[in-house]
Write an enzyme that holds these catalytic residues in place. Sequence first.
Site, mmCIF file in Angstrom:
data_model
loop_
_atom_site.group_PDB
_atom_site.id
_atom_site.type_symbol
_atom_site.label_atom_id
_atom_site.label_comp_id
_atom_site.label_asym_id
_atom_site.label_seq_id
_atom_site.Cartn_x
_atom_site.Cartn_y
_atom_site.Cartn_z
ATOM 1 C CB CYS A 231 -32.380 -46.503 62.901
ATOM 2 S SG CYS A 231 -32.829 -47.338 64.295
ATOM 3 N NE ARG B 225 -27.803 -42.148 61.005
ATOM 4 C CZ ARG B 225 -27.685 -41.133 61.563
ATOM 5 N NH1 ARG B 225 -26.602 -40.453 60.972
ATOM 6 N NH2 ARG B 225 -28.609 -40.439 62.243
ATOM 7 C CD1 TRP C 113 -27.233 -50.119 67.078
ATOM 8 C CD2 TRP C 113 -28.586 -48.879 68.499
ATOM 9 N NE1 TRP C 113 -26.740 -50.174 68.584
ATOM 10 C CE2 TRP C 113 -27.460 -49.399 69.498
ATOM 11 C CE3 TRP C 113 -29.650 -48.175 69.114
ATOM 12 C CZ2 TRP C 113 -27.516 -49.087 70.844
ATOM 13 C CZ3 TRP C 113 -29.528 -47.842 70.453
ATOM 14 C CH2 TRP C 113 -28.377 -48.408 71.339
ATOM 15 C CG ASN D 25 -32.542 -42.164 63.355
ATOM 16 O OD1 ASN D 25 -32.268 -42.856 64.411
ATOM 17 N ND2 ASN D 25 -31.687 -40.988 63.164
ATOM 18 N N GLY D 26 -34.961 -42.694 65.815
ATOM 19 C CA GLY D 26 -35.098 -41.972 67.066
ATOM 20 C C GLY D 26 -36.256 -43.091 68.077
ATOM 21 C CD GLU E 165 -10.613 -43.809 73.772
ATOM 22 O OE1 GLU E 165 -11.403 -43.708 74.215
ATOM 23 O OE2 GLU E 165 -10.426 -44.435 72.448
ATOM 24 C CE LYS F 95 -11.959 -47.427 71.061
ATOM 25 N NZ LYS F 95 -11.855 -46.199 71.569
ATOM 26 C CD GLU G 129 -15.507 -48.919 71.499
ATOM 27 O OE1 GLU G 129 -16.970 -48.688 71.206
ATOM 28 O OE2 GLU G 129 -15.035 -48.143 71.358
ATOM 29 C CG HIS H 158 -9.422 -45.216 98.787
ATOM 30 N ND1 HIS H 158 -9.178 -44.766 100.003
ATOM 31 C CD2 HIS H 158 -8.427 -44.530 98.238
ATOM 32 C CE1 HIS H 158 -8.249 -43.903 100.171
ATOM 33 N NE2 HIS H 158 -7.665 -43.592 99.062
ATOM 34 C CE LYS I 121 -17.245 -43.965 63.814
ATOM 35 N NZ LYS I 121 -16.032 -44.410 64.884
HETATM 36 O O1 M6R Z 1 -19.496 -39.447 67.531
HETATM 37 P P1 M6R Z 1 -19.120 -39.079 68.820
HETATM 38 O O2 M6R Z 1 -17.835 -38.720 69.025
HETATM 39 O O3 M6R Z 1 -20.078 -37.935 69.452
HETATM 40 O O4 M6R Z 1 -19.510 -40.389 69.835
HETATM 41 C C1 M6R Z 1 -19.509 -40.450 71.012
HETATM 42 C C2 M6R Z 1 -19.275 -41.824 71.447
HETATM 43 O O5 M6R Z 1 -20.661 -42.530 70.828
HETATM 44 C C3 M6R Z 1 -18.099 -42.811 70.830
HETATM 45 O O6 M6R Z 1 -16.981 -42.224 71.065
HETATM 46 C C4 M6R Z 1 -18.282 -44.185 71.311
HETATM 47 O O7 M6R Z 1 -17.899 -44.257 72.242
HETATM 48 C C5 M6R Z 1 -17.209 -45.050 70.318
HETATM 49 N N1 M6R Z 1 -17.799 -46.299 70.179
HETATM 50 C C6 M6R Z 1 -15.998 -45.372 70.965
HETATM 51 O O8 M6R Z 1 -15.080 -46.203 70.436
#
Ligand code: M6R
Length: 615
Positions: free
Chosen positions: A2, A27, A78, A104-105, A487, A491, A494, A510, A610
């Site tokens: 948050c 955040r 969040w 936050n936490g 990766e 994408k 998400e 396998h 983020k």
């Molecule tokens: O800020 P960071 O690079 O440490 O964040 C790590 C992950 O949370 C971040 O890469 C997340 O997987 C993204 N949403 C990927 O697009």
Amino acid sequence: MCSVVGYNGPRVCKDIILEGLSRLEYRGYDSSGFACISPISKLVSVKSQGGIEQLSSKLELQPDLVLDSTLAIGHTRWATHGVSSDSNAHPHYDCQKTIAVVHNGIIENFAFLKEKLQLVGHHFISQTDTEVVAHLFEDELKNSTLEKAILSLVSKIQGAYALLIVSERYPDYLIAIRKSSPLCLGIGKNETFVASDVYAFTDKTNQVVFLPDESFALISKAGYHVYNFFGERIFPPVQKNNCTLAQVGKGNYAHYMLKEIYEQKRVIIDTVNFLRASKAAGMHELNLTYETINELQKINFVGCGTSWHAGLIAEYFMQEVAQIPTQSFLASEFRYKKLFTHPRTLTFIISQSGETADSLEALRLLSVSKQTTVALTNVASSSMVREADGFLLTQAGQEIAVASTKAFTGQVAALYWIAYWIAHIKGLITTQAITRAEEELLVAAEVLENSIERYKFDIISRIAPHYVQYKNFIFLGRHISFPFALEAALKLKEIAYVFVDCYPAGELKHGPLALIDQQTPVVLFSSLDETIYKKLCGNAQEVKARSGHLIIFAFEHQKDLIDLADTVFIFPKINSLLAPLIMTGLVQFFVYQIATILERPIDRPRNLAKSVTVE
Ligand code: M6R
């Protein structure tokens, strides 16, 4: 994950809080809230499910009282404990509603504390962990001074927290408490800002105090005092904040993600220029001597999500170019594994935000064990930059879309260059080889963008509309194209909410081969390594032999593989290690178009944030 924002000073501050919150919405954005001490010392609070716009509309309905306040706190959420709802939105209150808390936490022992507090008559309204702080503080304040109440509070709560508290009993004070979650003060002229991230107030002051871990600040109109958790006054330095607000507009792009996809060519060029200049200046920020580099016996990468994938890809750079055994770890796993310390090991913590809780805790674990760490991050003001032995800033510029695109490219490009730089220091390659690597990166930048342009029309008009019907995908790669497949799969998951399973292609037989059918397209990422390529052709045959559907990202002249594809994207040949870099733009663009047709909220996917500052 948050964010918290606060202000105490001479200015009417509703808009300061709202503006700060909207900058930190990356955040968390499922609900938001505001609380202030009114000019007649009354607590006034408004909160709402949804983003800052909803909160803003609700605040408009408040009497002038709120509008005149000069001491306030705010929050964007969040959800961790309890669904997104008005009652779970912060601030949370004590029984009398004279105390308001934003957080936050995570308060780890909240269930235990809640039960105890309920037994002595406290009435809880929300499902959150945070609400216990307000009720506990209510009790602590009953027979104590403000400072003693805070010390007693922090001795009872466990977990990670950045807390902002206002109370009618101490109407002149804004209380800021930090343990493990970032919190910083912006020091203005007769005014103090406080926030989870300097972005909240970076246009108001460039004087910043990062609250040390396990400390709290009492902020009045006269200034601020900071104390540690033993109650001793401490004097953390006032630092100059060099952050500037990014050019955050979307321009003509429909989403930040699309804008950021198109910024990647520029990111690679900036990376090369930045590293060239840093090398000429001595690479001081890394804080590594040539002797240390020469004697390195192992390199580790630690990160989460996309940053972990960048590390997995860079393993190949370090092993093949710098000839150093290298291993990548997921921060959330690394922390709980046995740590083998070695003086000749260097660990890069990779993180776009520089605040990801698991990565930051891994960094702290390594620091305690006296292991050398370098933070590779995109945020100069982040905790990782302050806490690692050295740092290297990626040149992506502020990334706003939750899905990482240009930050990933910045990480991969930087680590490619670093591998050549280390190889040069070790005497394995000449200076000319570094120059060649830089040229290769610049070519990769061109290819990345040209590939999008080449397939753009087809993807928008034909390819994405076709693949939008599929509910499940399998992504395959081998060698360096496997972490890239991970990766790419992330994408699609998400931003489009499409299920993807991702495997090293050799694993197909396998088990996952059982999943192959016409309804589950297989996306296969080729390689420029001849041996790997031949193996990938075999894997593609295995899929076709089961009537599977193949989407292939291949290179020019890879005829055997191209002929097997139902859909194919073809790239020019370059250095095989740079394959992920040139493919990344097109993959992101393809996925982006699928998510657009599915009408997903691309820049802010559901359930995500983020910056993941909770473990
Ligand atoms: O800020 P960071 O690079 O440490 O964040 C790590 C992950 O949370 C971040 O890469 C997340 O997987 C993204 N949403 C990927 O697009």
